[in-house]
Design a protein around this motif. Structure first.
Motif, PDB file in Angstrom:
ATOM      1  N   ASN A  20       0.703  -1.122   0.043  1.00 33.61           N
ATOM      2  CA  ASN A  20       0.005  -0.142   0.196  1.00 33.61           C
ATOM      3  C   ASN A  20       0.718   1.145   0.032  1.00 33.61           C
ATOM      4  O   ASN A  20       0.211   2.356   0.217  1.00 33.61           O
ATOM      5  N   CYS A  21       2.190   0.905  -0.265  1.00 32.20           N
ATOM      6  CA  CYS A  21       3.204   2.055  -0.258  1.00 32.20           C
ATOM      7  C   CYS A  21       3.015   2.949  -1.544  1.00 32.20           C
ATOM      8  O   CYS A  21       2.399   2.310  -2.817  1.00 32.20           O
ATOM      9  N   CYS A  26       5.629   4.587   2.877  1.00 33.42           N
ATOM     10  CA  CYS A  26       4.357   4.337   3.526  1.00 33.42           C
ATOM     11  C   CYS A  26       3.228   5.395   3.408  1.00 33.42           C
ATOM     12  O   CYS A  26       3.836   6.584   3.801  1.00 33.42           O
ATOM     13  N   SER A  27       2.102   4.855   3.028  1.00 26.78           N
ATOM     14  CA  SER A  27       1.026   5.921   2.711  1.00 26.78           C
ATOM     15  C   SER A  27       0.317   6.086   4.000  1.00 26.78           C
ATOM     16  O   SER A  27      -0.747   7.069   4.131  1.00 26.78           O
ATOM     17  N   GLY A  28       0.839   5.490   5.206  1.00 27.01           N
ATOM     18  CA  GLY A  28      -0.038   5.587   6.306  1.00 27.01           C
ATOM     19  C   GLY A  28      -1.591   5.041   6.478  1.00 27.01           C
ATOM     20  O   GLY A  28      -2.298   5.303   7.156  1.00 27.01           O
ATOM     21  N   CYS A  29      -1.614   3.908   5.556  1.00 29.56           N
ATOM     22  CA  CYS A  29      -3.027   3.612   5.319  1.00 29.56           C
ATOM     23  C   CYS A  29      -3.514   2.679   6.639  1.00 29.56           C
ATOM     24  O   CYS A  29      -4.506   2.737   6.925  1.00 29.56           O
ATOM     25  N   GLY A  30      -2.529   2.251   7.467  1.00 23.51           N
ATOM     26  CA  GLY A  30      -2.839   1.544   8.689  1.00 23.51           C
ATOM     27  C   GLY A  30      -3.298   0.241   8.683  1.00 23.51           C
ATOM     28  O   GLY A  30      -3.471  -0.490   9.409  1.00 23.51           O
ATOM     29  N   GLU A  31      -3.080  -0.448   7.432  1.00 25.38           N
ATOM     30  CA  GLU A  31      -3.696  -1.816   7.152  1.00 25.38           C
ATOM     31  C   GLU A  31      -2.527  -2.758   7.783  1.00 25.38           C
ATOM     32  O   GLU A  31      -2.936  -3.906   8.388  1.00 25.38           O
ATOM     33  N   CYS A  32      -1.393  -2.385   8.380  1.00 24.34           N
ATOM     34  CA  CYS A  32      -0.570  -3.486   8.843  1.00 24.34           C
ATOM     35  C   CYS A  32      -0.546  -3.068  10.354  1.00 24.34           C
ATOM     36  O   CYS A  32       0.012  -3.988  11.136  1.00 24.34           O
ATOM     37  N   PHE A  97       8.735  -2.521  10.030  1.00 24.44           N
ATOM     38  CA  PHE A  97       8.009  -3.013   8.935  1.00 24.44           C
ATOM     39  C   PHE A  97       7.514  -1.996   7.916  1.00 24.44           C
ATOM     40  O   PHE A  97       7.140  -1.070   8.169  1.00 24.44           O
ATOM     41  N   ILE A  98       7.776  -2.569   6.679  1.00 24.29           N
ATOM     42  CA  ILE A  98       7.159  -1.790   5.451  1.00 24.29           C
ATOM     43  C   ILE A  98       6.600  -2.783   4.217  1.00 24.29           C
ATOM     44  O   ILE A  98       7.347  -3.728   4.029  1.00 24.29           O
ATOM     45  N   CYS A  99       5.545  -2.524   3.721  1.00 20.53           N
ATOM     46  CA  CYS A  99       4.672  -3.479   3.205  1.00 20.53           C
ATOM     47  C   CYS A  99       5.498  -3.592   1.586  1.00 20.53           C
ATOM     48  O   CYS A  99       4.937  -4.393   0.869  1.00 20.53           O
TER      49      CYS A  99
HETATM   50  S1  SF4 Z   1       0.375  -1.165   5.111  1.00 22.96           S
HETATM   51 FE1  SF4 Z   1       1.553  -0.572   6.780  1.00 22.96          FE
HETATM   52  S2  SF4 Z   1       3.548  -0.137   5.923  1.00 22.96           S
HETATM   53 FE2  SF4 Z   1       2.166  -0.369   4.231  1.00 22.96          FE
HETATM   54  S3  SF4 Z   1       1.438   1.726   3.572  1.00 22.96           S
HETATM   55 FE3  SF4 Z   1      -0.046   1.151   5.167  1.00 22.96          FE
HETATM   56  S4  SF4 Z   1       0.637   1.502   7.062  1.00 22.96           S
HETATM   57 FE4  SF4 Z   1       2.313   1.935   5.682  1.00 22.96          FE
END
Ligand code: SF4
Ligand code: SF4
Length: 149
Positions: A20-21, A26-32, A97-99
């Motif tokens: 989701n980067c 990191c886009s800050g989506c919060g999925e992780c 961690f970075i996706c």
């Molecule tokens: S999944 Fe985690 S590491 Fe990846 S963009 Fe979202 S917040 Fe960032």
């Protein structure tokens, strides 16, 4: 009380890694962001102290809350602002961690953390909400019963 079970002994094929980067950032989506994190004791103490000092309240994700289901999301993730409320004291796994890494690299990194750290439920440890721990205990019990049938 901490939950020490291996909650990540799930079928590997059930894992889902998506990037989701945006441009590798990191886009800050919060999925992780999750309630169950491998932490050192000092990281946990730091999070507790910070939450207390800043009067933080437990965040819950509305869809889970509304359905009365177990909320496995991180209680520090503010979905309205899309921010981590403990950003300056977030644990190492959150820093590293970075996706955008490959699925294999992400899995290796995660497994390394789980080998060297205990897994804690932040809801339980910081906010005294045992729902995730109870849910996992229930799952573990069901698995044990299934195996002994
Ligand atoms: S999944 Fe985690 S590491 Fe990846 S963009 Fe979202 S917040 Fe960032
Ligand atoms: S502590 Fe912050 S970065 Fe880590 S999982 Fe929770 S919200 Fe995400």
């Amino acid at each position: 009380m901490a939950y020490y079970g291996n909650v990540f002994a799930l079928p590997k094929d059930a894992e889902r890694y998506t990037s989701n980067c945006v441009n590798g950032i990191c886009s800050g989506c919060g999925e992780c962001c999750t309630d169950l994190l491998p932490l050192s004791e000092s990281e946990l103490l730091r999070l507790r102290d910070y939450a207390r000092a800043h009067g933080l309240k437990e965040h819950r994700q509305a869809p889970f809350f509304d359905r009365g289901a177990v909320d496995l999301t991180c209680p520090f993730r503010n979905d309205h602002t899309r921010k981590c409320e403990v950003y300056e004291v977030r644990p190492k796994i959150c820093r590293e961690f970075i996706c955008s890494k490959s699925k294999e690299q992400a899995r290796r990194d995660r497994d390394d953390y789980h080998r060297t750290h205990r897994t804690y439920s932040l809801r339980n440890e910081v906010f005294g909400n045992p729902e995730c721990v109870n849910f996992l205990r229930g799952m573990a019990l069901k698995l044990t019963q299934k195996r002994s049938e």
